[in-house]
Design a protein around this motif. Structure first.
Motif, PDB file in Angstrom:
ATOM      1  N   GLY A 507       0.792  -1.223   0.000  1.00 53.82           N
ATOM      2  CA  GLY A 507       0.000   0.000   0.000  1.00 53.82           C
ATOM      3  C   GLY A 507       0.823   1.271   0.000  1.00 53.82           C
ATOM      4  O   GLY A 507       1.985   1.285   0.422  1.00 53.82           O
ATOM      5  N   ALA A 508       0.236   2.325  -0.520  1.00 58.31           N
ATOM      6  CA  ALA A 508       0.844   3.657  -0.463  1.00 58.31           C
ATOM      7  C   ALA A 508      -0.263   4.688  -0.588  1.00 58.31           C
ATOM      8  O   ALA A 508      -1.191   4.507  -1.382  1.00 58.31           O
ATOM      9  CB  ALA A 508       1.849   3.848  -1.587  1.00 58.31           C
ATOM     10  N   LYS A 509      -0.151   5.739   0.177  1.00 53.69           N
ATOM     11  CA  LYS A 509      -1.124   6.835   0.054  1.00 53.69           C
ATOM     12  C   LYS A 509      -0.574   7.792  -0.992  1.00 53.69           C
ATOM     13  O   LYS A 509       0.560   8.282  -0.852  1.00 53.69           O
ATOM     14  CB  LYS A 509      -1.263   7.517   1.410  1.00 53.69           C
ATOM     15  N   THR A 561      -7.118   5.654   9.878  1.00 57.38           N
ATOM     16  CA  THR A 561      -7.516   7.048   9.621  1.00 57.38           C
ATOM     17  C   THR A 561      -6.371   7.862   9.018  1.00 57.38           C
ATOM     18  O   THR A 561      -5.221   7.712   9.430  1.00 57.38           O
ATOM     19  CB  THR A 561      -7.970   7.686  10.942  1.00 57.38           C
ATOM     20  N   GLY A 562      -6.705   8.643   8.034  1.00 59.37           N
ATOM     21  CA  GLY A 562      -5.712   9.538   7.418  1.00 59.37           C
ATOM     22  C   GLY A 562      -4.888   8.856   6.335  1.00 59.37           C
ATOM     23  O   GLY A 562      -4.230   9.523   5.543  1.00 59.37           O
ATOM     24  N   ILE A 563      -4.954   7.528   6.307  1.00 59.99           N
ATOM     25  CA  ILE A 563      -4.207   6.783   5.279  1.00 59.99           C
ATOM     26  C   ILE A 563      -5.197   5.973   4.438  1.00 59.99           C
ATOM     27  O   ILE A 563      -5.372   6.193   3.255  1.00 59.99           O
ATOM     28  CB  ILE A 563      -3.168   5.841   5.928  1.00 59.99           C
ATOM     29  N   GLN A 564      -5.893   5.057   5.120  1.00 57.52           N
ATOM     30  CA  GLN A 564      -6.793   4.176   4.366  1.00 57.52           C
ATOM     31  C   GLN A 564      -8.198   4.797   4.262  1.00 57.52           C
ATOM     32  O   GLN A 564      -8.727   4.916   3.159  1.00 57.52           O
ATOM     33  CB  GLN A 564      -6.847   2.804   5.026  1.00 57.52           C
ATOM     34  N   ASP A 565      -8.787   5.154   5.368  1.00 63.92           N
ATOM     35  CA  ASP A 565     -10.121   5.790   5.349  1.00 63.92           C
ATOM     36  C   ASP A 565     -11.083   4.973   4.493  1.00 63.92           C
ATOM     37  O   ASP A 565     -11.718   5.485   3.591  1.00 63.92           O
ATOM     38  CB  ASP A 565     -10.014   7.238   4.846  1.00 63.92           C
TER      39      ASP A 565
END
Ligand code: GCU
Length: 593
Positions: A507-509, A561-565
């Motif tokens: 994963g990566a935001k 929170t703040g990454i996946q949401d």
């Protein structure tokens, strides 16, 4: 007197039955009337419209669409005053109150209909997630389970001249015995998620057919057709104008007919996705289709397309619109996602973890993209429950029946990441044999797992390996395990079969940057891809891969929170189509293939 009259009418109405009939193929090539558009809906958390307060199914539930006849009449629902949503479409992205909702929603549509003498009318659904009770003019047309395959009913005897109604009770609650079962890493979009169509057919019609290149050497085309009735003596005509082919066939006692013919078609390939216009005529009814011709097989560790080895440069895709748009269900949706795959240099996609809509499969065929298609036997299914097996087998039947003429569909997958057990082997063994019986011309596979290594040595061992043509497995080196150890890995895959890595990734935001050992940064994902691609190059017999995944997608299991949401962030594209650094690593790797 009025009560007695109502009861008699109800009894009479209940005797007139719709027929749950086998899936009718190539609906889009027939006489159709769309019921897509604006439908009213009622959210019914406690299934008030179906069960009485003793939880007994009611005779006069919401499906009769009752209206007060006298001022004192008590009717506690009114579809025509209720909210509306667009069908096809999930309810989660059309009504904020229903974003997380899992339960019953009633959907209603009125439509004008004028019966044609001597014709039958079918009511067709591309898909409804998950459990659908279908009513026409207050009478039951049928009940269907499974959120990703088409179903249809003969509703001729339920329709009337003038205004008609179709009401569907849809429920997407999850249960252990379902397929998929209770937990899965994608959003449980509920509703009538694909087309709703009325289909006009003659009383005897061609229910399904198959047209394929049987062998390269002889350039032999094989055509078979099956009527909806076991009737002999019906004349069917096959036309392929561009190949100057006109063939007449006569059905046998089973209502089916087969013929082989020599022909020199251009072969369908990713570079030249050639499709031929095909017409199948029975009486004064002609079905039109577009079909490509190719062969697919394995030879040792190679996958051969038209006799030539091919490396499947793929990507996994969920059936979800970009930009938070919910279930995808159109050619445009498909074209957007598939164009992103093309930018990666892909010639192949894994449509995960369930049959995607027909528009997507056909658009991939036009764009020259090969397809792995899968039924949602996902994680830990209720292996010993006969109803669960019947459900899975029906989904397999319907997936193959719908797409068996698509040249780009090369692999049928019967499962994903299922835990080893004798019960599982029995269940999947039956499914694999069933798939091969239904379609001996395509490759059978499933996404197995390699979840651990001892001393960096990875061994694939799965009892199902004997039953599949391609051994495929998911591995998450660099994410769920062995971070930065990919270069040390060795592999033991003791099968003389092609190997597909059906999932790898991390994963990566999008837009989050930092050191490459910092989780969720693009640099971390980029490095993971670089290391994995180099590692995969060392796997003997590697014939393809479908990294997880094209774009970030919604999942209720992703709550950081703040990454996946509520998004799984393993896309090489963000949900908005923004390219992450890993995109370039994969694109450049595929350019070497
Ligand atoms: C699994 C699974 C996917 C899931 C992915 C992940 O392998 O097959 O459905 O989304 O891993 O963990 O991201």
């Amino acid at each position: 007197m009025r009560k007695l009259l109502t009861l008699i009418l109800l009894a009479a109405a209940l005797t007139v039955k719709a027929q749950d009939i086998p899936q009718v193929a190539n609906i889009l090539g027939r006489h159709i009337t769309s019921l897509n558009g604006t439908w009213h809906y009622i959210v019914d958390v406690q299934e008030e419209g179906y069960y009485d307060y003793r939880m007994k199914p009611m005779r006069n539930g919401f499906f009769i669409n009752a209206k007060p006849q006298r001022p004192e009449d008590l009717i506690e629902y009114d579809f025509d005053k209720a909210d509306t949503m667009q069908i096809p479409g999930d309810w989660n992205t059309q009504d904020q109150r229903l974003f997380f909702y899992e339960g019953t929603v009633w959907l209603k549509r009125s439509f004008e209909f004028h019966p044609e003498a001597g014709r039958r009318t079918l009511l067709y659904f591309g898909a409804v997630n998950y459990d659908a009770h279908v009513y026409v003019n207050g009478q039951k047309a049928g009940h269907h389970q499974g959120g990703f395959t088409p179903f249809n009913y003969d509703v001729t005897d339920l329709l009337k001249d003038g205004e008609n109604q179709v009401i569907v009770k849809v429920d997407n609650k999850r249960h252990p015995e379902d397929v998929p079962t209770q937990i899965f890493d994608w959003w449980n979009y509920g509703g009538i998620t694909r087309d709703v169509l009325l289909v006009s057919v003659a009383p005897t019609y061609v229910e399904n057919y198959k047209l394929q290149l049987a062998s390269l050497e002889g350039r032999l085309l094989q055509f078979s057709a099956k009527l909806n009735k076991a009737e002999a003596g019906h004349a069917i005509t096959l036309r392929i104008p561009e190949l100057k082919i006109v063939k007449k066939l006569t059905t046998n006692n089973d209502g089916s007919a087969t013929i082989s013919m020599k022909a020199k078609p251009q072969l369908w390939t990713p570079e030249n996705p050639k499709l031929y216009k095909v017409e199948i005529q029975l009486g004064d009814e002609t079905i039109s289709d577009e079909i490509g011709f190719r062969t697919i097989e394995t030879r040792g560790k190679q996958i051969l397309l038209n006799g030539e080895p091919i490396f499947l440069k793929g990507i996994s895709i969920h059936e979800e619109k970009p930009n938070g748009g919910g279930r995808a269900n159109s050619t445009d949706d498909a074209h957007t996602l598939l164009s992103w795959a093309k930018e990666l240099g892909c010639n192949y996609v894994r449509l995960a973890h369930y049959p995607h809509n027909e528009y997507a499969v056909r658009e991939a065929e036009r764009m020259g993209i090969l397809v792995w298609s899968e039924i949602p036997v996902y994680w830990t299914i209720a292996w010993t429950n006969p109803a669960t097996y019947a459900n899975a087998e029906r989904q397999l039947d319907d997936m193959i029946a719908r797409d068996q003429n698509r040249a780009n569909v090369i692999i049928w997958s019967i499962a994903n990441e299922t835990p080893h057990s004798a019960e599982r082997d029995t269940f999947l063994g039956k499914l694999a044999k069933h798939a091969r019986q239904l379609d001996p011309t395509r490759l059978i596979s499933m996404a197995m797992e390699v979840t651990g290594a001892s001393n960096y040595h990875n061994i694939l061992h799965d009892n199902m390996s004997d039953l599949v043509d391609v051994v495929s497995f998911n591995q998450y080196i660099g994410w769920y395990r062995d971070v930065n150890d990919a270069s040390k890995m060795t592999w033991e895959i003791p099968y003389d079969k092609p190997v597909i890595i059906s999932e790898f990734g991390g994963g990566a935001k999008y837009g989050l940057h930092g050191p490459k050992n910092q989780r969720w940064t693009e640099e971390f994902q980029e490095n993971l891809y670089r290391e994995n691609c180099a590692m995969l190059d060392k796997i003997d017999g590697l014939a393809g891969t479908t990294p997880w995944i094209l774009k970030d997608f919604r999942s209720p299991r992703r709550v950081l929170t703040g990454i996946q949401d509520y998004y799984n962030r393993k896309g090489v594209f963000s949900d908005k189509g923004e390219k992450k650094l890993a995109f370039y690593v994969l694109r450049d790797w595929y350019a070497t293939k």
